[in-house]
Design a protein around this motif. Structure first.
Motif: not given
Length: 304
Positions: A88, A90, A92-94, A96
């Motif tokens: 991924s 990000s 955090m986006r994936a 978090g």
């Protein structure tokens, strides 16, 4: 299905099954995704093993489900070991939200685990039952595992049920027949040598899920054991075997478990308090130990 049973089935059957299946479907895109699923699932299992009422289903599930999760986690890794560590852009986006939920359940579990100890001097007692396997439904020094803890006099109270060969407290999740509960009618033994300073009998058993809040202890006995008072509550009508003022010895039969008072199903409630009063709601609750053991929700006691 009643709301408490719906919550129990969801939290102790459906969600554990979800975490087991989630390890496999869909297959994670990378090893980090797999690790986050394992972390989230592990945190949830720690939480539910500590706070769950496993006597409704089977106390064995409290050990078997985490073992199944561990086995599935190991096997599922074989499906992602050749995948990239992180695919991924990000993290955090994936991951978090998954990480946040895992930490949330871990924090709840940690708070519940704080109830496994105590600071005050404990009263050493004998366990109040003879042969059988018993389960602590409420117990400990935190509200997450002991609904009585918020009450000053009942801070370390125990609610005790008995288990059948399948590790369940009754035949059925919540049967209407009182006799289907393993603990119902079982003899209660005196946990200490002392004086029965107060006894009360004559209250009928409640129907399942109904309570008598006007007389919360129902048929009960208050024992004076040294400086402590011990309340044993919810006896079956007509079974209390000692009179007020009588001297009792450890192991002597006091009565039989019923479902009187503020009790929604058969169990024995007991708590110890200081204060030298007959009012079991006015004292200062103190911890109880049995052969040096401090019992909490989920503890089992087997008397051979």
């Amino acid at each position: 299905m009643e709301i408490p049973l719906l919550i129990l089935v969801t939290t102790q059957i459906l969600l554990p099954l979800f975490f087991l299946i989630w390890l496999w479907l869909p297959r994670p895109a990378d090893r980090l995704g797999w690790a986050m699923r394992v972390f989230y699932g592990a945190c949830y299992f720690v939480f539910i093993v500590v706070v769950g009422r496993w006597d409704f289903l089977s106390s064995a599930l409290a050990a078997l489900l985490p073992l199944a999760f561990f086995a599935c986690a190991v096997l599922s890794f074989l499906r992602v070991r050749d995948r990239p560590r992180n695919a991924s852009a990000s993290v955090m986006r994936a991951h978090g939200l998954t990480a946040a939920m895992a930490v949330f359940f871990l924090a709840l579990a940690t708070r519940a685990l704080s109830g496994y100890g105590y600071q005050e001097t404990a009263v050493e007692l004998a366990f109040p039952f003879a042969v059988g396997t018993y389960y602590i439904g409420q117990g400990g020094s935190a509200t997450a595992i002991n609904s009585h803890y918020a009450d000053q006099s009942q801070r370390y109270a125990l609610d005790i049920v008995a288990l059948n060969g399948f590790g369940a407290r009754a035949r059925g999740l919540m049967p209407d027949d009182l006799t289907r509960y393993v603990i119902y009618g079982r003899e209660v033994k005196s946990p200490c040598t002392g004086v029965a300073v107060s006894t009360h009998d004559g209250i009928d058993d409640n129907r399942i899920s109904k309570t008598n809040t006007a007389e919360p202890a129902g048929n009960h006995i208050v024992l004076a054991c040294g400086t402590a008072r011990i309340l044993l509550a919810h006896f079956k009508k007509g079974t209390i075997a000692v009179r007020g003022g009588a001297i009792v010895t450890t192991g002597e039969t006091l009565g039989r478990v019923g479902n009187s008072g503020n009790s929604s199903e058969p169990h024995l409630h007991m708590h110890a308090y200081l204060g030298g009063t007959l009012d079991y709601d006015a004292g200062q609750g103190v911890p109880m130990t049995f052969d040096g053991r401090f019992l909490v929700r989920g503890s089992t006691v087997t008397i051979p």
